[in-house]
Scaffold this motif. Structure first.
Motif, short mmCIF file in Angstrom:
data_model
loop_
_atom_site.label_atom_id
_atom_site.label_comp_id
_atom_site.label_asym_id
_atom_site.label_seq_id
_atom_site.Cartn_x
_atom_site.Cartn_y
_atom_site.Cartn_z
N LYS A 75 0.84 -1.18 0.04
CA LYS A 75 -0.02 0.00 0.00
C LYS A 75 0.75 1.31 0.05
O LYS A 75 0.34 2.29 -0.54
CB LYS A 75 -1.05 0.01 1.04
CG LYS A 75 -2.15 -0.98 1.17
CD LYS A 75 -3.21 -0.55 0.41
CE LYS A 75 -4.30 -1.42 0.33
NZ LYS A 75 -5.56 -1.00 -0.45
N SER A 76 2.08 1.06 0.40
CA SER A 76 2.99 2.53 0.44
C SER A 76 3.43 2.82 -0.71
O SER A 76 3.67 4.03 -1.06
CB SER A 76 4.11 2.33 1.38
OG SER A 76 5.03 1.13 0.77
N TYR A 77 3.42 1.99 -1.84
CA TYR A 77 3.71 2.26 -3.22
C TYR A 77 2.61 2.47 -4.02
O TYR A 77 2.70 3.20 -5.16
CB TYR A 77 4.45 1.19 -3.95
CG TYR A 77 5.79 0.66 -3.18
CD1 TYR A 77 6.76 1.83 -3.66
CD2 TYR A 77 6.06 -0.17 -2.47
CE1 TYR A 77 8.06 1.52 -3.23
CE2 TYR A 77 7.31 -0.44 -1.95
CZ TYR A 77 8.28 0.36 -2.29
OH TYR A 77 9.58 0.38 -1.84
N GLN A 78 1.31 2.51 -3.55
CA GLN A 78 0.09 2.82 -4.18
C GLN A 78 -0.31 4.10 -3.85
O GLN A 78 -0.93 4.42 -2.87
CB GLN A 78 -1.19 1.89 -4.18
CG GLN A 78 -0.69 0.39 -4.61
CD GLN A 78 -1.93 -0.50 -4.32
OE1 GLN A 78 -2.64 -0.11 -3.76
NE2 GLN A 78 -2.06 -1.47 -5.08
N VAL A 79 -0.37 5.25 -5.10
CA VAL A 79 -0.95 6.29 -4.82
C VAL A 79 -2.30 6.29 -5.21
O VAL A 79 -3.23 6.98 -4.29
CB VAL A 79 0.06 7.41 -5.73
CG1 VAL A 79 -0.74 8.82 -5.68
CG2 VAL A 79 1.28 7.59 -5.08
N PHE A 80 -2.67 5.69 -6.17
CA PHE A 80 -4.11 5.58 -6.42
C PHE A 80 -4.83 4.30 -6.29
O PHE A 80 -4.22 3.12 -6.38
CB PHE A 80 -4.10 5.64 -8.03
CG PHE A 80 -3.57 7.04 -8.78
CD1 PHE A 80 -4.24 8.23 -8.35
CD2 PHE A 80 -2.31 6.91 -9.45
CE1 PHE A 80 -3.74 9.36 -8.91
CE2 PHE A 80 -1.86 7.99 -9.83
CZ PHE A 80 -2.61 9.20 -9.89
N GLU A 81 -5.76 4.29 -5.43
CA GLU A 81 -6.51 2.90 -5.07
C GLU A 81 -7.34 2.15 -6.35
O GLU A 81 -7.83 2.96 -7.18
CB GLU A 81 -7.49 3.29 -4.06
CG GLU A 81 -6.58 3.67 -2.66
CD GLU A 81 -5.88 2.74 -1.96
OE1 GLU A 81 -5.95 1.46 -1.88
OE2 GLU A 81 -4.95 3.20 -1.27
N ALA B 185 -5.29 3.97 -12.92
CA ALA B 185 -4.60 3.85 -11.77
C ALA B 185 -3.55 2.94 -11.57
O ALA B 185 -2.46 3.66 -10.89
CB ALA B 185 -5.58 3.31 -10.60
N GLY C 221 -0.81 5.11 -13.82
CA GLY C 221 -0.34 6.30 -12.90
C GLY C 221 0.62 5.68 -11.84
O GLY C 221 1.86 6.25 -11.56
N ASN C 222 0.38 4.49 -10.90
CA ASN C 222 1.21 4.23 -9.96
C ASN C 222 2.37 3.67 -10.57
O ASN C 222 3.56 3.93 -9.98
CB ASN C 222 0.42 2.76 -9.21
CG ASN C 222 -0.61 3.08 -8.24
OD1 ASN C 222 -0.72 4.27 -7.96
ND2 ASN C 222 -1.40 2.33 -8.18
N ILE D 274 4.75 6.62 -11.17
CA ILE D 274 5.27 7.04 -10.15
C ILE D 274 6.45 6.35 -9.51
O ILE D 274 7.46 6.65 -9.35
CB ILE D 274 4.08 7.34 -9.16
CG1 ILE D 274 3.15 8.43 -9.67
CG2 ILE D 274 4.85 7.60 -7.80
CD1 ILE D 274 1.85 8.47 -8.64
N ILE D 275 6.36 5.03 -9.59
CA ILE D 275 7.60 4.14 -9.16
C ILE D 275 8.71 4.19 -10.24
O ILE D 275 9.77 4.49 -9.73
CB ILE D 275 7.17 2.59 -8.95
CG1 ILE D 275 5.93 2.54 -7.79
CG2 ILE D 275 8.04 1.72 -8.77
CD1 ILE D 275 5.39 1.48 -7.98
#
Length: 89
Positions: free
Chosen positions: A6-12, A24, A27-28, A31-32
């Motif tokens: 969950k710490s790596y997921q910005v969008f649920e 989503a 997007g995740n 970001i990574i």
């Protein structure tokens, strides 16, 4: 393990909405990849501008963290595999 992912997921991600989940996930992923590229860029800049004390410090911290992580995983796997009784707090 769920808290770490969950710490790596910005969008649920949501159940049943595959179109929104796809974007989503994209997007995740971006970001990574962006974080990894930024960290690599910082390491290259440290090396280029000869900031070797910072570079060596960074490498020592990263190496220590990786050794600690993998050692902990090996110990936990051995505890589970050999059924070693452990009194967890």
């Amino acid at each position: 393990e769920a808290a770490l992912s969950k710490s790596y997921q910005v969008f649920e991600l949501q159940d049943g909405n595959s179109g929104q989940n796809f974007w989503a996930s994209i997007g995740n992923t971006l970001i990574i990849i962006g974080v990894i590229c930024a960290m690599t860029f910082v390491v290259v800049l440290l090396y280029k501008f000869r900031c070797m004390k910072f570079f060596y410090g960074y490498m020592i911290v990263v190496t220590t963290m990786l050794l600690g992580y993998f050692t902990t995983n090996i110990i936990l796997i051995a505890i589970r595999k050999y059924d070693i009784p452990v009194d967890w707090p």
